[in-house]
Each structure stands twice: as structure tokens, then as C-alpha cells.
Motif scaffolding. Sequence first.
Motif, PDB file in Angstrom:
ATOM      1  N   SER A  35     103.234-148.917 -10.823  1.00 33.76           N
ATOM      2  CA  SER A  35     104.313-147.988 -10.663  1.00 33.76           C
ATOM      3  C   SER A  35     104.899-147.563 -12.326  1.00 33.76           C
ATOM      4  N   TYR A  36     105.579-146.559 -12.121  1.00 36.05           N
ATOM      5  CA  TYR A  36     106.206-146.052 -13.694  1.00 36.05           C
ATOM      6  C   TYR A  36     107.767-145.960 -13.233  1.00 36.05           C
ATOM      7  N   LEU A  37     108.629-147.032 -13.590  1.00 37.35           N
ATOM      8  CA  LEU A  37     109.939-147.171 -13.318  1.00 37.35           C
ATOM      9  C   LEU A  37     109.966-147.042 -11.916  1.00 37.35           C
ATOM     10  N   GLY A  38     110.737-145.776 -11.417  1.00 44.43           N
ATOM     11  CA  GLY A  38     110.987-145.685  -9.997  1.00 44.43           C
ATOM     12  C   GLY A  38     109.883-144.937  -9.378  1.00 44.43           C
ATOM     13  N   CYS A  39     109.101-144.449 -10.031  1.00 42.79           N
ATOM     14  CA  CYS A  39     107.981-143.674  -9.342  1.00 42.79           C
ATOM     15  C   CYS A  39     106.668-144.612  -8.773  1.00 42.79           C
ATOM     16  N   ARG A  40     106.364-144.630  -7.766  1.00 39.46           N
ATOM     17  CA  ARG A  40     105.444-145.465  -7.015  1.00 39.46           C
ATOM     18  C   ARG A  40     104.345-144.429  -7.059  1.00 39.46           C
ATOM     19  N   THR A  41     103.043-144.891  -7.202  1.00 39.35           N
ATOM     20  CA  THR A  41     101.805-144.368  -7.405  1.00 39.35           C
ATOM     21  C   THR A  41     101.172-144.311  -5.760  1.00 39.35           C
ATOM     22  N   SER A  42     100.467-143.352  -5.518  1.00 38.01           N
ATOM     23  CA  SER A  42      99.673-143.527  -4.157  1.00 38.01           C
ATOM     24  C   SER A  42      98.880-144.638  -3.920  1.00 38.01           C
ATOM     25  N   ASN A  43      98.569-145.171  -4.987  1.00 44.24           N
ATOM     26  CA  ASN A  43      97.486-146.422  -5.140  1.00 44.24           C
ATOM     27  C   ASN A  43      97.946-148.006  -4.733  1.00 44.24           C
ATOM     28  N   THR A  44      97.141-148.886  -4.335  1.00 34.84           N
ATOM     29  CA  THR A  44      97.681-150.185  -4.007  1.00 34.84           C
ATOM     30  C   THR A  44      96.866-151.202  -4.912  1.00 34.84           C
ATOM     31  N   THR A  45      97.542-152.242  -5.297  1.00 36.72           N
ATOM     32  CA  THR A  45      96.818-153.130  -6.093  1.00 36.72           C
ATOM     33  C   THR A  45      95.557-153.908  -5.485  1.00 36.72           C
ATOM     34  N   SER A  46      94.478-153.860  -6.359  1.00 35.96           N
ATOM     35  CA  SER A  46      93.325-154.274  -5.337  1.00 35.96           C
ATOM     36  C   SER A  46      93.429-155.798  -4.860  1.00 35.96           C
ATOM     37  N   PHE A  47      92.469-155.935  -3.849  1.00 37.88           N
ATOM     38  CA  PHE A  47      92.628-156.819  -2.918  1.00 37.88           C
ATOM     39  C   PHE A  47      92.387-158.243  -3.721  1.00 37.88           C
ATOM     40  N   GLY A  48      93.565-159.014  -3.376  1.00 38.02           N
ATOM     41  CA  GLY A  48      93.504-160.504  -4.260  1.00 38.02           C
ATOM     42  C   GLY A  48      94.066-160.528  -5.511  1.00 38.02           C
ATOM     43  N   ASP A  49      94.300-159.348  -6.019  1.00 38.46           N
ATOM     44  CA  ASP A  49      94.951-159.454  -7.505  1.00 38.46           C
ATOM     45  C   ASP A  49      96.314-159.904  -7.325  1.00 38.46           C
ATOM     46  N   ILE A  50      96.941-160.640  -8.138  1.00 40.26           N
ATOM     47  CA  ILE A  50      98.372-160.758  -8.410  1.00 40.26           C
ATOM     48  C   ILE A  50      98.878-160.606  -9.708  1.00 40.26           C
ATOM     49  N   TRP A  51      99.986-159.863  -9.648  1.00 33.67           N
ATOM     50  CA  TRP A  51     100.754-159.451 -11.028  1.00 33.67           C
ATOM     51  C   TRP A  51     102.134-159.997 -11.091  1.00 33.67           C
ATOM     52  N   LEU A  52     102.354-160.524 -12.264  1.00 39.60           N
ATOM     53  CA  LEU A  52     103.892-160.926 -12.448  1.00 39.60           C
ATOM     54  C   LEU A  52     104.642-160.053 -13.584  1.00 39.60           C
ATOM     55  N   SER A  53     105.767-159.683 -13.102  1.00 42.95           N
ATOM     56  CA  SER A  53     106.644-158.918 -14.085  1.00 42.95           C
ATOM     57  C   SER A  53     107.974-159.554 -14.143  1.00 42.95           C
ATOM     58  N   PHE A  54     108.392-159.629 -15.423  1.00 41.93           N
ATOM     59  CA  PHE A  54     109.551-160.016 -15.592  1.00 41.93           C
ATOM     60  C   PHE A  54     110.454-159.343 -16.972  1.00 41.93           C
TER      61      PHE A  54
END
Length: 382
Positions: free
Chosen positions: A40-59
Motif C-alpha cells: 500500500s501507499y500510506l492510506g491508499c490500498r492497491t487492488s492487489n494482494t500479497t503473493s501466497f505464502g509471502d510474509i512482510w514485517l513493517s515497523f
Amino acid sequence: MGKKIHYHKSVFQGAAIFIMFFIWSHCYGQPGSVRDRGESYLGCRTSNTTSFGDIWLSFGGVGHVWDKHPSLLDSVSKDQLKWYSNARFFPEFRVHAGLFSFGMITIESRPVSWSLEPGWVSGELKLTMPQNDHLRFVGIGYSLRYAHHFWDGPPTIGGYRGFTPEGYITEGGRIENRLLLELDFLAHKGRLPIRFITNLGLRVPTDRELWSSSQLLLDVGVVYNAHAYDLFFQYSLEAFRNFLEPKVFTMNDSQKHSKRWLVYFTENMSYLSLGGNVRFPKGSMFSISIPMLLSVNQQSSISIHHQELLDRKSGAFPDEEKRGIRDPFDPWFVKWKIVTTVTVPIRFKSSNSELIRSHLLYQNRNKPNRINFDEFIRELNK
């Protein structure tokens, strides 16, 4: 005049930070093909979803500047006037993962908020069309988010329940539904890396007594994708149902006296945001964005002088006086913010769509074509 000068100074400071970020991204951003399909870009969510099995961490965290200029406060004399800010910084964490080929789940939290107390925690499910593994010119998605807030305040704007420097927030849960629409021009024109994103939603408190305070949510963003960095502009709005008439709020204070105030449409919380991402070879990404407040006050504002004018029915605020309003209100929201985030992949497998995107963006770089014959021969041997 003091308010206008202070606002212009805040805008200048935000623009200066953004320009420094742009120069830094050119110097240190490096090509990489590891991209999150559902980012996503700040509050704007894209129409796509994270690929199956991928895991991302944000802080990261959110920094605030929300005080009024001293020239607008009754308690400050002219010889004390100087620019100052009431700055805050709150840490936030997020983890998101691809559930299946067209879905993802996101868990977010602000563990420390005002008064060093817990802020909020949320869970979100996002779904998209089955062709998630392809670059699509037209993308459609849907998100369902539940957030639980642990406080109404302090601080509150004017002591009114729910109105805080960060918007209308009440203790307890709220459910947010969003329809996600996206135009990805890179899929249509291979040399035009522009995205146009629109999110339209509804926020409903779980407390039945607060259903009348449900809000319409709008986020509109334009994104420029480069191979090593992104730039984006975004407009966001959280609006009560006060498009034609101001919304009336009522509450009882500690002395059981009823308070009653109006919120006009231009007093809804709205921001214009500038932001960007810098990408690194193994998928890590640094993001920064600067939302700047656009909300405009109507009629009275929260001050002793305006309170006296309303009490005297002086005629200074005819619309509020006509409606029997005796409590002033103005959108004393955070004037501008700095949002920073570091995102790293915990588990990643390249998706076809983002590999194609990375390849197209690499071809679009404004760099002269150079042939490394040694590398070329090695690739042929492979």
C-alpha cells in the motif's frame, strides 16, 4: 495572519523534507526485483494482494505537530509570540501475509500512544480478483478491517468526546469496509509507470449508540513507480454525513450539562500527502510521507472570545445562533505529520506479475545502454 504564516511555514518544512528524501533516494536507492504484490501507499490500498505464502514485517512511527500558533491562543501575550510545536511520536508495527492466490491478512498495532498508554490494534482481510498473478490495467479489490481503540482521549478537542488531534476516535471497536479500484498504466502502456488508486469506504463504530457518527472514507492516490524508488501523492477524507447540512453532536459534561456543537463539511478531517519509497536489492524498503491538513473552520472556533460571542448572541456566527448552538468547534487536528516505515521480507517467493513489473521498470530507466560482454557470455553459458 499569524495562522496563515504558520501554515505556510509548515508546508515549506514538509516540502523541504520531501525534497531531501527525493535526492537521497536517487543517491542510495538500488535496483531490486523483490517486490510485495500487495503493498500500500500510506492510506491508499492497491487492488492487489500479497503473493501466497509471502510474509512482510513493517515497523516505524508517526510524528505529529498539532498545536495552534501562539497568536491564536488567548493565554499568550504578543511579547511571547514565537513559533513552537507540540510534537509527538508514536511507534507502529505491521505484519501482512498472503493467505491464498487472491487474499491477504494484515495485523497492525500502535503499542504506545497518548499518555504512554496502549493505542490500538487491528486486523484486516483484503481480497482481489483471481488474476492477481498478472499485471492488470484495471484492478478491483475489497478490504474488511476491524480496529479496537483503547481510549477516547486525552487529549480531546474542546473536551468533546471522540474528537482528538488524530480525528474522530472513540473507545472500543469499529469496522471499516473499502472498495478498492486501481488503474495500472504500466500494464497498458509498458513505458508509463503510473498508478491511479481510489479507495471508497464506510467506517461504523461497533457501539450501537454511535452508529449515527459513522464516517465515509475516501483515499485517492497517484503513484509513480521507478525501479529503485516510488513517489506518490494522496488525498484522504473522513467525512460525517454532513454534505448538505452540518452534523449536530451532543454530550453531557462532568456537571451533567448538555453540550451541543456543529461540524460542517469543510471541518471533516482531510489531508494532502506527499510520500515516497526507497527500495534495496533484497527487498527491504524505507518509506516516508508527509500528510498536511486541509480542513477549514466554519463559524466559531474554540476560544474564550468566540465562546463569549456565542453566549451574548452577538450575531457574529448567525448560522450557529440560528440553530441554538452555544458551544464552539473548529478542526484542531494534527497540522502535519511525518510517517516513516521500514519494511522487510520475512518469507518471499517472486511472483510473475512483480517480476514483469521490475523488468519493465528496469527497461524504462533513463540510462544509456551498455553491453558487458563478459557478463553476456556468462549468461549464454548458463
